[in-house]
Design an enzyme around this catalytic site. Structure first.
Site, PDB file in Angstrom:
ATOM      1  N   HIS A  24       0.942  -1.583   0.274  1.00 32.69           N
ATOM      2  CA  HIS A  24       0.115  -0.052  -0.522  1.00 32.69           C
ATOM      3  C   HIS A  24       0.814   0.892  -0.094  1.00 32.69           C
ATOM      4  CE1 HIS A  24      -3.814   0.758  -0.015  1.00 32.69           C
ATOM      5  NE2 HIS A  24      -4.639   0.749   1.756  1.00 32.69           N
ATOM      6  N   ASN A  74      -7.186   6.408   3.945  1.00 27.24           N
ATOM      7  CA  ASN A  74      -8.383   6.999   3.990  1.00 27.24           C
ATOM      8  C   ASN A  74      -8.727   8.521   4.368  1.00 27.24           C
ATOM      9  OD1 ASN A  74      -8.511   6.494   6.580  1.00 27.24           O
ATOM     10  ND2 ASN A  74     -10.151   5.577   6.974  1.00 27.24           N
ATOM     11  N   ASP A  99      -0.552   1.958  -5.690  1.00 28.29           N
ATOM     12  CA  ASP A  99      -0.759   0.418  -5.519  1.00 28.29           C
ATOM     13  C   ASP A  99      -2.391   0.047  -5.727  1.00 28.29           C
ATOM     14  OD1 ASP A  99      -2.011   1.798  -2.796  1.00 28.29           O
ATOM     15  OD2 ASP A  99      -2.565  -1.360  -2.997  1.00 28.29           O
ATOM     16  N   ASN A 120      -9.102   3.300  -1.197  1.00 27.83           N
ATOM     17  CA  ASN A 120      -9.619   4.317   0.001  1.00 27.83           C
ATOM     18  C   ASN A 120      -8.782   5.835  -0.490  1.00 27.83           C
ATOM     19  OD1 ASN A 120     -11.892   2.764   0.998  1.00 27.83           O
ATOM     20  ND2 ASN A 120     -10.055   2.307   2.645  1.00 27.83           N
TER      21      ASN A 120
END
Length: 195
Positions: A24, A74, A99, A120
Site C-alpha cells: 500500500h 482513507n 498501488d 480508499n
C-alpha cells in the site's frame, strides 16, 4: 494545462515505520525516488498533515510539488486539496501515485479520471477535490494469492521475490510520472503500456 502552475504529485501511503514496506506504500516509495531525482528534500508542511518537497524535473523543467500525506490512506484527500489550493494547482495537474490490485505486479499504468476501484486513498482524493479528473499512476501489485483478503494483502510487505524487482518497479513508476508531467498522459500511455 497551465504552464505557470506547478504539478502536484501525490504519493499515497500510510505514515509510520510499521507500514514502510507495505504494498500500500508504493506511492511513498515513488515520491521518495522523485525527490532524490530532483534533489529535493521532504519537510513537514505547516498548513497540512503532510510531507512536502519542491523541485523541478530536469534542467529548468516543470515545477513539481511532491506530497506524502501523513494522514492515513482513507483521509488522504484533505492534505491534497489543502496544498492544491495553496499552490494554485488545477485538478488536471494533480497526479496520484498508488498501488493497484488490478494491474499485475511489475507493470505500471497511467490514466486520467475514472473510478477508485475500492482504493480508499483515491476515494478520499476524489471527494476532497470534488473531481475524479486527476491523473493516476497505477503501480501494479497484483491480486492476493489464494483466499487472502485484499485489505490484508495491501497492508503486507512485498514478498522476497517481489523485493528483487521492486527498485525497477518504483523506477519505472517515477519515469511514468515524469512522462505525464513533461509530455502528457496519452504520451505516457503510448510509451509505457506496451511493455
Amino acid at each position: 494545462m497551465s504552464d505557470e502552475a506547478p504539478w502536484l504529485v501525490v504519493g499515497l501511503g500510510n505514515p509510520g515505520r510499521e507500514y514502510a514496506g507495505n504494498r500500500h506504500n508504493v506511492g511513498f516509495m515513488v515520491a521518495d525516488l522523485l525527490a532524490s531525482r530532483t534533489g529535493a528534500k521532504f519537510g513537514r508542511a505547516k498548513r497540512a498533515q503532510t510531507e512536502v518537497a519542491e523541485g523541478r524535473l530536469g534542467f529548468g523543467g516543470p515545477k513539481v510539488i511532491l506530497l506524502k500525506p501523513l494522514t492515513y490512506m482513507n483521509l488522504s484527500g484533505a492534505p491534497v486539496v489543502s496544498l492544491a489550493q495553496f499552490f494554485k494547482v488545477p485538478v488536471a495537474q494533480v497526479i496520484a501515485v498508488h498501488d493497484e490490485l488490478d494491474v499485475p505486479f511489475g507493470q505500471v499504468r497511467a490514466k486520467r479520471g475514472g473510478g477508485e476501484g475500492g482504493h480508499n486513498g483515491l476515494r478520499s482524493m476524489s471527494k476532497s477535490l470534488a473531481s475524479k479528473e486527476y491523473a493516476r499512476v497505477r503501480v501494479g501489485i497484483g491480486r492476493p494469492p489464494g483466499r487472502q483478503e485484499p485489505a490484508d494483502y495491501v497492508l503486507s510487505d512485498f514478498s522476497a521475490s517481489e523485493r528483487k524487482e521492486l527498485d525497477f518497479l518504483v523506477d519505472r513508476a517515477a519515469d511514468v510520472v515524469e512522462a505525464i508531467v513533461v509530455e502528457g498522459v496519452e504520451w505516457a500511455q503510448n510509451k509505457y503500456h506496451g511493455s
